[in-house]
Design an enzyme around this catalytic site. Structure first.
Site, PDB file in Angstrom:
ATOM      1  N   CYS A 117      69.674  12.010  17.444  1.00 16.54           N
ATOM      2  CA  CYS A 117      68.514  11.673  18.291  1.00 16.54           C
ATOM      3  C   CYS A 117      68.755  10.422  19.126  1.00 16.54           C
ATOM      4  O   CYS A 117      68.068  10.191  20.117  1.00 16.54           O
ATOM      5  CB  CYS A 117      67.273  11.480  17.433  1.00 16.54           C
ATOM      6  N   HIS A 257      62.199   7.262  21.179  1.00 15.11           N
ATOM      7  CA  HIS A 257      62.455   8.646  20.785  1.00 15.11           C
ATOM      8  C   HIS A 257      61.199   9.218  20.137  1.00 15.11           C
ATOM      9  O   HIS A 257      60.592   8.585  19.264  1.00 15.11           O
ATOM     10  CB  HIS A 257      63.638   8.692  19.814  1.00 15.11           C
ATOM     11  N   ASN A 287      59.496  16.788  18.383  1.00 14.73           N
ATOM     12  CA  ASN A 287      60.753  16.030  18.396  1.00 14.73           C
ATOM     13  C   ASN A 287      61.836  16.902  19.027  1.00 14.73           C
ATOM     14  O   ASN A 287      62.240  17.915  18.449  1.00 14.73           O
ATOM     15  CB  ASN A 287      61.107  15.657  16.947  1.00 14.73           C
TER      16      ASN A 287
HETATM   17  N1  ACO Z   1      51.826  20.649   5.714  1.00 20.91           N
HETATM   18  C1  ACO Z   1      51.126  20.266   4.633  1.00 20.91           C
HETATM   19  N2  ACO Z   1      51.625  19.491   3.656  1.00 20.91           N
HETATM   20  C2  ACO Z   1      52.915  19.098   3.786  1.00 20.91           C
HETATM   21  C3  ACO Z   1      53.702  19.471   4.884  1.00 20.91           C
HETATM   22  C4  ACO Z   1      53.121  20.286   5.864  1.00 20.91           C
HETATM   23  N3  ACO Z   1      53.781  20.690   6.948  1.00 20.91           N
HETATM   24  N4  ACO Z   1      54.923  18.928   4.731  1.00 20.91           N
HETATM   25  C5  ACO Z   1      54.913  18.228   3.602  1.00 20.91           C
HETATM   26  N5  ACO Z   1      53.683  18.351   3.012  1.00 20.91           N
HETATM   27  C6  ACO Z   1      53.220  17.754   1.757  1.00 20.91           C
HETATM   28  C7  ACO Z   1      54.350  17.383   0.834  1.00 20.91           C
HETATM   29  O1  ACO Z   1      54.738  18.490   0.060  1.00 20.91           O
HETATM   30  C8  ACO Z   1      53.733  16.273   0.020  1.00 20.91           C
HETATM   31  O2  ACO Z   1      52.951  16.866  -1.000  1.00 20.91           O
HETATM   32  P1  ACO Z   1      52.904  16.192  -2.458  1.00 20.91           P
HETATM   33  O3  ACO Z   1      52.308  14.834  -2.222  1.00 20.91           O
HETATM   34  O4  ACO Z   1      52.034  17.126  -3.201  1.00 20.91           O
HETATM   35  O5  ACO Z   1      54.334  16.122  -2.906  1.00 20.91           O
HETATM   36  C9  ACO Z   1      52.794  15.591   0.993  1.00 20.91           C
HETATM   37  O6  ACO Z   1      52.567  16.524   2.060  1.00 20.91           O
HETATM   38  C10 ACO Z   1      53.341  14.317   1.566  1.00 20.91           C
HETATM   39  O7  ACO Z   1      54.700  14.540   1.961  1.00 20.91           O
HETATM   40  P2  ACO Z   1      55.573  13.439   2.666  1.00 20.91           P
HETATM   41  O8  ACO Z   1      56.933  14.003   2.897  1.00 20.91           O
HETATM   42  O9  ACO Z   1      55.427  12.159   1.937  1.00 20.91           O
HETATM   43  O10 ACO Z   1      54.777  13.337   4.051  1.00 20.91           O
HETATM   44  P3  ACO Z   1      54.984  12.282   5.170  1.00 20.91           P
HETATM   45  O11 ACO Z   1      53.719  11.616   5.471  1.00 20.91           O
HETATM   46  O12 ACO Z   1      56.207  11.431   4.924  1.00 20.91           O
HETATM   47  O13 ACO Z   1      55.321  13.201   6.419  1.00 20.91           O
HETATM   48  C11 ACO Z   1      57.241  13.862   7.682  1.00 20.91           C
HETATM   49  C12 ACO Z   1      56.449  14.060   6.410  1.00 20.91           C
HETATM   50  C13 ACO Z   1      56.336  14.225   8.853  1.00 20.91           C
HETATM   51  C14 ACO Z   1      58.455  14.768   7.677  1.00 20.91           C
HETATM   52  C15 ACO Z   1      57.669  12.377   7.804  1.00 20.91           C
HETATM   53  O14 ACO Z   1      58.266  11.966   6.601  1.00 20.91           O
HETATM   54  C16 ACO Z   1      58.621  12.128   8.924  1.00 20.91           C
HETATM   55  O15 ACO Z   1      58.255  12.224  10.077  1.00 20.91           O
HETATM   56  N6  ACO Z   1      59.858  11.733   8.580  1.00 20.91           N
HETATM   57  C17 ACO Z   1      60.851  11.347   9.547  1.00 20.91           C
HETATM   58  C18 ACO Z   1      61.076  12.348  10.624  1.00 20.91           C
HETATM   59  C19 ACO Z   1      62.398  12.999  10.529  1.00 20.91           C
HETATM   60  O16 ACO Z   1      63.031  13.087   9.528  1.00 20.91           O
HETATM   61  N7  ACO Z   1      62.837  13.447  11.681  1.00 20.91           N
HETATM   62  C20 ACO Z   1      64.092  14.095  11.775  1.00 20.91           C
HETATM   63  C21 ACO Z   1      64.751  13.712  13.013  1.00 20.91           C
HETATM   64  S1  ACO Z   1      65.257  12.029  13.011  1.00 20.91           S
HETATM   65  C22 ACO Z   1      64.199  11.263  13.931  1.00 20.91           C
HETATM   66  O17 ACO Z   1      63.771  11.837  14.871  1.00 20.91           O
HETATM   67  C23 ACO Z   1      63.799   9.916  13.569  1.00 20.91           C
END
Ligand code: ACO
Length: 330
Positions: A117, A257, A287
């Site tokens: 990214c 980004h 993204n």
């Molecule tokens: N819908 C509903 N619930 C969900 C979903 C969904 N799509 N996805 C995860 N959950 C649940 C999980 O299972 C978890 O449940 P639990 O508490 O019972 O275990 C709960 O929601 C919380 O999950 P988290 O992973 O802690 O949620 P978070 O608030 O961190 O959001 C996300 C997840 C959006 C992926 C976030 O972590 C994120 O944006 N991370 C970085 C982005 C990333 O990796 N991007 C990749 C490219 S690199 C870059 O661009 C930076």
């Protein structure tokens, strides 16, 4: 690694988004999620996805032609094409070679850059160096992705994030406008496993087993990436502003980004920057990895948000880990 100069200018921008929309409501029908959860956790409402048969070079070529038109150049004027992508048409040849053929840039050299990214600013930095060295006059720098092709639409934690699209800029020798003042690049290879597409390379070649295990799709540890993104973005932005002998309040517009609205918000909060200095379009496109910054730059320009003399800071973070930042005087 940083460079500081006043020579390369952005003389054209262009973007292309495929018309097909994948909304949060569509995703509700595919995995166990809700529109409300996705908006609250990411800021994304919909993203664009390509039809079958469309490749990254198709999007890249359309964005490139728009950027060339904006710069009032023809494809035959281009002497270098650099495409940043994590979703190349093939592992090789380079996607830039397909672009070269599709747009008719017969005199151009062509290669790709892979810094996930953060890759568009890496490519910008390379293009800037070619211009500064006098070894190229008209450089096309492209960020293009078909992330829908490597997204697992049975995995709710990843499939909500990604979209397809392309953005491009033309770099030429500075004419006093839209000058690239600074680019700063960084990486930390000790976190290669937090964000990766595991199979299909020399380490884990594609096999029936890798397909059964769904290793041909993007995998990440979301919470870890989230925290690392905020920490590294904050630091690289501070360094870039300091390297340029500027103060944070001198920056008129921040284009980060488009990974997650909450990552952008938390980074700005740490830097003490008000959110009205942010340009974002993650709600519309999700993204798009390498493509997100050039798409946003093109939109900000076309919407008249960028005014002559404005200082614009670009910053990105991605798999590798990689990060990058640049300041442009518009
Ligand atoms: N819908 C509903 N619930 C969900 C979903 C969904 N799509 N996805 C995860 N959950 C649940 C999980 O299972 C978890 O449940 P639990 O508490 O019972 O275990 C709960 O929601 C919380 O999950 P988290 O992973 O802690 O949620 P978070 O608030 O961190 O959001 C996300 C997840 C959006 C992926 C976030 O972590 C994120 O944006 N991370 C970085 C982005 C990333 O990796 N991007 C990749 C490219 S690199 C870059 O661009 C930076």
């Amino acid at each position: 690694m940083s460079q500081n100069n006043h020579r390369a200018s952005i003389t054209g921008t262009g973007a292309f988004l495929p018309p097909k929309r994948l909304t949060n409501f569509d995703l509700e029908r595919m995995v166990d999620t809700t529109d409300a959860w996705i908006i609250k956790r990411t800021g994304i409402k919909e993203r664009r996805v390509v039809e079958n048969g469309v490749a990254t070079s198709d999007l890249a070529s359309k964005a490139a032609l728009r950027a060339l038109e904006d710069a009032k150049l023809s494809p035959e004027d281009v002497d270098l094409i650099i495409t940043s992508t994590v979703t190349p048409d093939n592992l090789f040849p380079a996607t830039s070679c397909y672009v070269q053929q599709k747009i008719g840039a017969k005199k151009a050299g062509a290669f790709d850059v892979l810094a996930a990214c953060a890759g568009f600013i890496y490519a910008l930095s390379i293009g800037q160096n070619f211009i500064n060295a006098g070894t190229a006059s008209n450089v096309l720098v492209i960020g293009a992705e078909c992330l829908s092709k490597v997204t697992d639409y049975t995995d709710r934690s990843t499939c909500i994030l990604f979209g397809d699209g392309a953005g491009a800029i033309v770099l030429q020798k500075g004419n006093g406008h839209c000058e690239v003042l600074t680019t700063l690049l960084g990486a930390d290879g000790s976190h290669t496993d937090v964000l990766t597409l595991p199979a299909g390379g020399s380490k884990i070649p594609t096999s029936t087993k890798t397909i059964e295990d769904r290793l041909h799709y993007i995998k990440f540890r979301g919470r870890e990436v989230f925290k690392l993104a905020i920490t590294n973005l904050t630091e690289v932005i501070r360094q870039t502003v300091a390297t340029s002998n500027l103060k944070m309040e001198d920056i008129d517009l921040f284009i980060l980004h488009q990974s997650n609205y909450r990552i952008i918000e938390a980074t700005m909060e740490r830097l003490g920057v008000p959110m009205d200095k942010i340009f974002y379009n993650i709600d519309k496109y999700g993204n798009t990895s390498s493509a997100s910054i050039p798409i946003a730059l093109d939109e900000a320009k076309r919407e008249g948000i960028l005014k002559p003399g404005n200082l614009v800071l670009l910053a990105a973070f991605g798999g590798g880990l990689t990060w990058s930042s640049s300041i442009i005087r518009w």
